[in-house]
Design a protein around this motif. Structure first.
Motif, PDB file in Angstrom:
ATOM      1  N   LEU A 157      88.976  42.008 120.712  1.00 40.73           N
ATOM      2  CA  LEU A 157      90.234  41.304 120.469  1.00 40.73           C
ATOM      3  C   LEU A 157      90.016  39.798 120.392  1.00 40.73           C
ATOM      4  N   HIS A 158      89.153  39.255 121.227  1.00 45.59           N
ATOM      5  CA  HIS A 158      88.850  37.824 121.153  1.00 45.59           C
ATOM      6  C   HIS A 158      88.243  37.485 119.800  1.00 45.59           C
ATOM      7  N   ALA A 159      87.454  38.391 119.240  1.00 43.12           N
ATOM      8  CA  ALA A 159      86.858  38.156 117.926  1.00 43.12           C
ATOM      9  C   ALA A 159      87.924  38.041 116.848  1.00 43.12           C
ATOM     10  N   ALA A 170      93.015  42.453 112.547  1.00 48.03           N
ATOM     11  CA  ALA A 170      93.477  41.126 112.151  1.00 48.03           C
ATOM     12  C   ALA A 170      94.707  41.244 111.264  1.00 48.03           C
ATOM     13  N   PRO A 171      95.670  40.339 111.383  1.00 43.22           N
ATOM     14  CA  PRO A 171      96.838  40.363 110.500  1.00 43.22           C
ATOM     15  C   PRO A 171      96.444  40.019 109.074  1.00 43.22           C
ATOM     16  N   ALA A 172      97.283  40.443 108.154  1.00 42.92           N
ATOM     17  CA  ALA A 172      97.004  40.173 106.751  1.00 42.92           C
ATOM     18  C   ALA A 172      97.140  38.684 106.465  1.00 42.92           C
ATOM     19  N   GLY A 173      96.152  38.130 105.762  1.00 39.82           N
ATOM     20  CA  GLY A 173      96.217  36.731 105.367  1.00 39.82           C
ATOM     21  C   GLY A 173      96.339  35.809 106.559  1.00 39.82           C
ATOM     22  N   THR A 174      97.197  34.825 106.454  1.00 39.86           N
ATOM     23  CA  THR A 174      97.452  33.868 107.543  1.00 39.86           C
ATOM     24  C   THR A 174      98.899  34.022 107.987  1.00 39.86           C
ATOM     25  N   ASP A 175      99.198  35.132 108.647  1.00 37.84           N
ATOM     26  CA  ASP A 175     100.549  35.413 109.114  1.00 37.84           C
ATOM     27  C   ASP A 175     100.847  34.522 110.317  1.00 37.84           C
ATOM     28  N   PRO A 176     101.751  33.533 110.194  1.00 37.09           N
ATOM     29  CA  PRO A 176     102.002  32.604 111.302  1.00 37.09           C
ATOM     30  C   PRO A 176     102.742  33.259 112.465  1.00 37.09           C
ATOM     31  N   ALA A 177     103.362  34.407 112.228  1.00 39.31           N
ATOM     32  CA  ALA A 177     104.149  35.059 113.281  1.00 39.31           C
ATOM     33  C   ALA A 177     103.332  36.028 114.103  1.00 39.31           C
ATOM     34  N   CYS A 178     102.060  36.207 113.772  1.00 34.41           N
ATOM     35  CA  CYS A 178     101.295  37.285 114.383  1.00 34.41           C
ATOM     36  C   CYS A 178      99.836  36.872 114.577  1.00 34.41           C
ATOM     37  N   ASP A 179      99.295  37.147 115.768  1.00 32.65           N
ATOM     38  CA  ASP A 179      97.883  36.902 116.043  1.00 32.65           C
ATOM     39  C   ASP A 179      97.041  38.152 115.845  1.00 32.65           C
ATOM     40  N   VAL A 180      97.635  39.322 116.039  1.00 30.21           N
ATOM     41  CA  VAL A 180      96.887  40.572 115.946  1.00 30.21           C
ATOM     42  C   VAL A 180      97.860  41.721 115.707  1.00 30.21           C
ATOM     43  N   ASN A 181      97.430  42.697 114.916  1.00 28.80           N
ATOM     44  CA  ASN A 181      98.189  43.936 114.742  1.00 28.80           C
ATOM     45  C   ASN A 181      97.716  44.940 115.787  1.00 28.80           C
ATOM     46  N   VAL A 182      98.657  45.645 116.410  1.00 25.81           N
ATOM     47  CA  VAL A 182      98.324  46.574 117.479  1.00 25.81           C
ATOM     48  C   VAL A 182      99.099  47.875 117.311  1.00 25.81           C
ATOM     49  N   MET A 183      98.397  48.990 117.413  1.00 17.96           N
ATOM     50  CA  MET A 183      99.044  50.294 117.548  1.00 17.96           C
ATOM     51  C   MET A 183      98.439  50.969 118.769  1.00 17.96           C
TER      52      MET A 183
END
Length: 372
Positions: free
Chosen positions: A305-307, A262-275
């Motif tokens: 990911l849906h979670a 999950a992205p940090a806080g409520t990042d409006p530019a990002c739904d998920v962090n991925v590596m």
């Protein structure tokens, strides 16, 4: 021997592009010919055209089919670096972006309006990819101006729409039949989702690796310290997905592995962090075929990911990667689903590659077989 080739950038990858008939003139099998052309086995690829990284040791082989509504077919080859081997088991979405551009530049497809549609088929997976190449005023711009994350200079805009991508490799979106599974590796249990769309991908929760969601820039070092156990997870996933009979026999390129959080806080530019990992190492950006799998995973209730995203049907998905935020999209086309992403592409060089004689079976036999 002399081989005609184009050196092209597609998305965040570079690949050597060959027409099938040109490789047929080489007189050697592709599994022998391509590593020699690229300079493998050698971690530097010093005596070949490979770039000594997984994102620059790639080839695309083009073929013009007769009819069938497809403008051009292509086969992707991931060429080994330390090994004199070729992995034919998957496609590369970034390199796919060069195919439509090549077809227009070579006159195989005539530009039509501001956006030219090129229907392509990837022979590794059977996937139809509808490519939309920007051709303002009915031609390619002399100076391309489209930008994308992970590339410092502009290129031609190419949209890639994967047509009904689920299950192209294994036969099912969820190859095990479950949205989540448990894999034991490194003395612990891992909760994963295994999804096949664009490419087979196994997804691992960042939290189970001890990664801090608030410090995405620290993920690379954290992942690198756990590459061995992640490779164990990936190889076991290959068996579960029906891609290999044993973990030891799993291919290097598939399934891909993605660490998601999950992205940090409520990042409006990002739904998920991925590596994502590529050939056992952190990918500097994101495998585009992998992003298609991530997009459908976000639409599938119960997956890890849906979670995280809870993405509704039809939503644009924003994926934060080491190179920046990448957007994917879904749309309906004539009753079928397109899952897509926009890339840029550019031709870097047109060249002749020189190579001493290579013995082996005829390349024509390889090209006429499973690889095309």
């Amino acid at each position: 021997m002399r081989f005609e080739a184009e050196w092209m950038r597609g998305g965040t990858s570079k690949c050597w592009v060959f027409e099938a008939e040109h490789l047929q003139e080489g007189g050697a099998g592709l599994d022998e010919l391509l590593p020699r052309l690229f300079g493998s086995p050698d971690s530097r690829q010093i005596d070949g055209v490979g770039g000594a990284t997984s994102t620059t040791s790639k080839a695309v082989i083009l073929h013009r089919p007769a009819g069938d509504g497809v403008d051009i077919e292509f086969t992707f080859a991931q060429v080994g670096i330390e090994e004199a081997a070729v992995d034919w088991g998957s496609n590369c979405g970034n390199c796919s972006a060069v195919v439509g551009l090549y077809a227009i530049e070579k006159g195989w497809v005539v530009p039509d309006g501001d956006m030219t549609r090129v229907v392509t088929r990837n022979t590794n997976t059977g996937q139809i990819i509808v490519q939309r190449v920007a051709t303002p005023d009915g031609s390619l711009p002399e100076v391309p101006a489209a930008n994308m994350p992970g590339v410092p200079f502009p290129g031609h805009l190419v949209g890639l729409g994967f047509h009904d991508p689920a299950g192209k490799t294994t036969g099912a979106l969820l190859p095990t039949g479950a949205a989540v599974d448990t894999i034991s590796a490194g003395g612990k249990n891992w909760t994963v989702s295994m999804v096949d769309a664009g490419a087979p991908v196994v997804m691992v929760r960042a939290g189970e690796l001890g990664l801090d969601p608030a410090r995405f820039d620290s993920w690379t070092s954290g992942v690198e310290q756990q590459l061995d156990v992640l490779e164990q997870v990936r190889r076991q996933a290959a068996v579960r997905m029906g891609l290999a009979s044993t973990a030891a026999g799993a291919a290097r390129a598939i399934p891909k592995l993605a660490v998601v959080g999950a992205p940090a806080g409520t990042d409006p530019a990002c739904d998920v962090n991925v590596m994502m990992l590529s050939m056992g190492k952190p990918h500097p950006a994101l495998a585009i075929t992998g992003s298609i799998a991530l997009t459908l995973a976000a639409r599938t209730p119960g997956t890890v990911l849906h979670a995280i995203t809870g993405a509704p049907r039809g939503a644009t998905l924003h994926l934060r990667t080491p190179a920046g935020v990448i957007e994917t999209w879904t749309e309906e086309l004539d009753g079928s689903l397109l899952v897509g992403v926009d890339r840029t592409a550019r031709t870097i060089a047109t060249t002749i590659i020189h190579l001493p004689g290579v013995s082996g079976s005829a390349a024509a036999a390889s090209l006429a077989g499973a690889t095309l």
